[in-house]
Design a protein around this motif. Sequence first.
Motif, PDB file in Angstrom:
ATOM      1  N   THR A   1    -102.218 -74.280   7.910  1.00 56.49           N
ATOM      2  CA  THR A   1    -103.122 -73.216   7.469  1.00 56.49           C
ATOM      3  C   THR A   1    -102.570 -71.801   7.625  1.00 56.49           C
ATOM      4  O   THR A   1    -103.308 -70.835   7.447  1.00 56.49           O
ATOM      5  N   GLY A   2    -101.277 -71.665   7.991  1.00 55.49           N
ATOM      6  CA  GLY A   2    -100.683 -70.334   8.034  1.00 55.49           C
ATOM      7  C   GLY A   2    -100.879 -69.617   9.358  1.00 55.49           C
ATOM      8  O   GLY A   2    -101.456 -70.154  10.300  1.00 55.49           O
ATOM      9  N   PRO A   3    -100.378 -68.358   9.423  1.00 55.78           N
ATOM     10  CA  PRO A   3    -100.190 -67.664  10.698  1.00 55.78           C
ATOM     11  C   PRO A   3    -101.352 -66.807  11.184  1.00 55.78           C
ATOM     12  O   PRO A   3    -101.273 -66.269  12.289  1.00 55.78           O
ATOM     13  N   SER A   4    -102.424 -66.637  10.367  1.00 58.45           N
ATOM     14  CA  SER A   4    -103.445 -65.657  10.769  1.00 58.45           C
ATOM     15  C   SER A   4    -104.777 -65.959  10.088  1.00 58.45           C
ATOM     16  O   SER A   4    -104.836 -66.715   9.118  1.00 58.45           O
ATOM     17  N   LEU A   5    -105.813 -65.323  10.600  1.00 67.17           N
ATOM     18  CA  LEU A   5    -107.128 -65.384   9.947  1.00 67.17           C
ATOM     19  C   LEU A   5    -107.022 -64.902   8.503  1.00 67.17           C
ATOM     20  O   LEU A   5    -107.524 -65.523   7.576  1.00 67.17           O
ATOM     21  N   ARG A   6    -106.329 -63.765   8.329  1.00 71.11           N
ATOM     22  CA  ARG A   6    -106.232 -63.181   6.989  1.00 71.11           C
ATOM     23  C   ARG A   6    -105.527 -64.134   6.026  1.00 71.11           C
ATOM     24  O   ARG A   6    -105.893 -64.241   4.860  1.00 71.11           O
ATOM     25  N   TYR A   7    -104.520 -64.860   6.538  1.00 69.64           N
ATOM     26  CA  TYR A   7    -103.839 -65.852   5.703  1.00 69.64           C
ATOM     27  C   TYR A   7    -104.806 -66.983   5.350  1.00 69.64           C
ATOM     28  O   TYR A   7    -104.855 -67.433   4.204  1.00 69.64           O
ATOM     29  N   GLY A   8    -105.595 -67.425   6.335  1.00 71.16           N
ATOM     30  CA  GLY A   8    -106.567 -68.490   6.090  1.00 71.16           C
ATOM     31  C   GLY A   8    -107.543 -68.112   4.987  1.00 71.16           C
ATOM     32  O   GLY A   8    -107.849 -68.919   4.108  1.00 71.16           O
ATOM     33  N   VAL A   9    -108.003 -66.865   5.030  1.00 75.13           N
ATOM     34  CA  VAL A   9    -108.933 -66.384   3.999  1.00 75.13           C
ATOM     35  C   VAL A   9    -108.245 -66.370   2.636  1.00 75.13           C
ATOM     36  O   VAL A   9    -108.796 -66.846   1.628  1.00 75.13           O
ATOM     37  N   ALA A  10    -107.019 -65.840   2.605  1.00 72.18           N
ATOM     38  CA  ALA A  10    -106.258 -65.787   1.345  1.00 72.18           C
ATOM     39  C   ALA A  10    -106.002 -67.195   0.814  1.00 72.18           C
ATOM     40  O   ALA A  10    -106.057 -67.439  -0.393  1.00 72.18           O
ATOM     41  N   LEU A  11    -105.729 -68.123   1.740  1.00 73.04           N
ATOM     42  CA  LEU A  11    -105.477 -69.512   1.353  1.00 73.04           C
ATOM     43  C   LEU A  11    -106.738 -70.112   0.717  1.00 73.04           C
ATOM     44  O   LEU A  11    -106.675 -70.721  -0.353  1.00 73.04           O
TER      45      LEU A  11
END
Lengths: 260, 320
Positions: B80-90
């Motif tokens: 799921t990637g490295p950050s909350l922001r990445y999770g949202v973008a994902l």
Amino acid sequence: MQKLIIGIAASLFSTIALAGDDTRVVLDDPLKTGIFSYHQKLILGDPARIRFDDRVVVKAPASAEDSLNVPVLVDATAIPNVKRIVMFVDYGPIPKILTFYPEKADAKLSFRFKIDQATPVRAAVETRDGAWHVGHTIIDAAGGGCTAPALAYASDDWEEELGKVHASIWPDRGRVRMVVDHPMDTGLAGDIPVFIIENLQLDDSSGTKLARIELHEPVNEDPAFTLYFAKGKLKDQIRIHGRDNNGNEIDAIARAPVTQ
Amino acid sequence: MRNISRRTAVAGLASTTAAMAFQPAAFAAAKKIYDLVPIKVADGIWMIEGATEYFTQDNGGAIVNCTLIETSAGLVVIDTGPSLRYGVALRNAIAQLSTLGVAAVINTHHHPDHFFGNQVFNQIPIYALEETRKLAETEGDAFSDNMYRLLGDWMRGTEVTPPNKAIASSSLSIGEREFLIYPLEGHTSSDLAILDKKTGTLIAGDLAFLDRAPTTPHANIAKWKESLQQLKAVDAAGIVPGHGIFDRAGNSLNQTTAYLEWLDQSLRTSVTEGLDMVEALESSIPEEFLAMGAMPQEFQRSVAHLYPDLEREILPLTNR
């Protein structure tokens, strides 16, 4: 208790502040860390002759991958007649790392230490005429190296490992490598008092002193050193001995690898 | 570094005041947005390809591959990637792939670039091996400290969200799609590889790297090589490596094996010659490995990770 510590810290701080205000030699620190003059006075004893000198080379990774094991190599072989090399950091709860007395060894040493925050690492080299030459490098770090308990305590048998020496010598290449098992407790991790190797000495087989290292708290757990010698100076074996601050003796004979 | 932190500060200031209008260019440049594009690699399987770099303020830590698999219950998201922001973008980037949304998440291992986007999916099952779940719990906070230090504002709001469901079986079925589970180790002490039975696609996690230097902070090289042997025997139709492009020919398994063999041999030679770590850092690196992403930094990190243990293993005991 906490108040007492703060009190002591405050009084210590004011002493340092007074002490650092007036060094005999006023240096223009190229790194301008603002604290060098304190170390100049308190660690080096405010020498009458001291200068920054590019001939003192300090090498380390630009960033500490493992704050408990930061490798450093100091090389002052370009300076003749070195008496001792004092290694310290500008920023850290215990600035002084070690003092190396090369004696019959080259004025060059590799070691590892625990870093507590991003800081310059300085090597102050005293020559036999009493003059000091200072070199440095800067290491970036996430920190915390001095305040974590030793990893040794994760296993039950650390006492059996205490003082064990893993070592070899390479006479044809003038090299000694040694790793000495010891927790090297800084006293800064909760409820664990200072427990460190204080002294390590290398002798040749006739008992002549080859070199000596005084260790302080920041040296890494299981201290690891490479010492360097002119070719032909090392014979087939050396004795490595020393003691820690609890009186435990370290005593080993290191030999050349069988394959040589 | 200093420029970026100043830029971040400017952006922070701008967003909280009406001063935005005065510096539109600076603000746009400072916006930290992940540009995630799903690439179709097999029937019902997409990957989001990470940069083959180390964590930087420029890449925001988007250095990892995430895999999306379509099932009749919704998407399965692997890593799921490295950050909350990445999770949202994902979540936003994959919304168009399925009307059913995300059915489940799987984490291949406990490294922060693979599971720090979990926060967005904390209402659904997040699967991992039990050991991975434990490691994410015990080491997550320390990872988080370091990630905030390395990535700064990209990490804002990120809270460690470990996997919430342990996988104990050798297969997993989600929405009629069957996955074979390979509980392996070597990159960490708990590495999961997943085979999609329908397409024969292997999601290898960080057991496999392609044209990006393998990382070793928790590695056991011997066990890693054994795991790679097992994955070669799977004979997958295609492989999603943890880092690097989609691999249709098994190159990632071969390259990772070759690199680990060279790394191990190189460090052993340095120890055997009595070199210090600083000297070992200056070892020459073969051209084929020097060409990989994140080199020579990963080699230098590996010296720090692996050298102390190798010294204890190789240097003889000499006590009297």
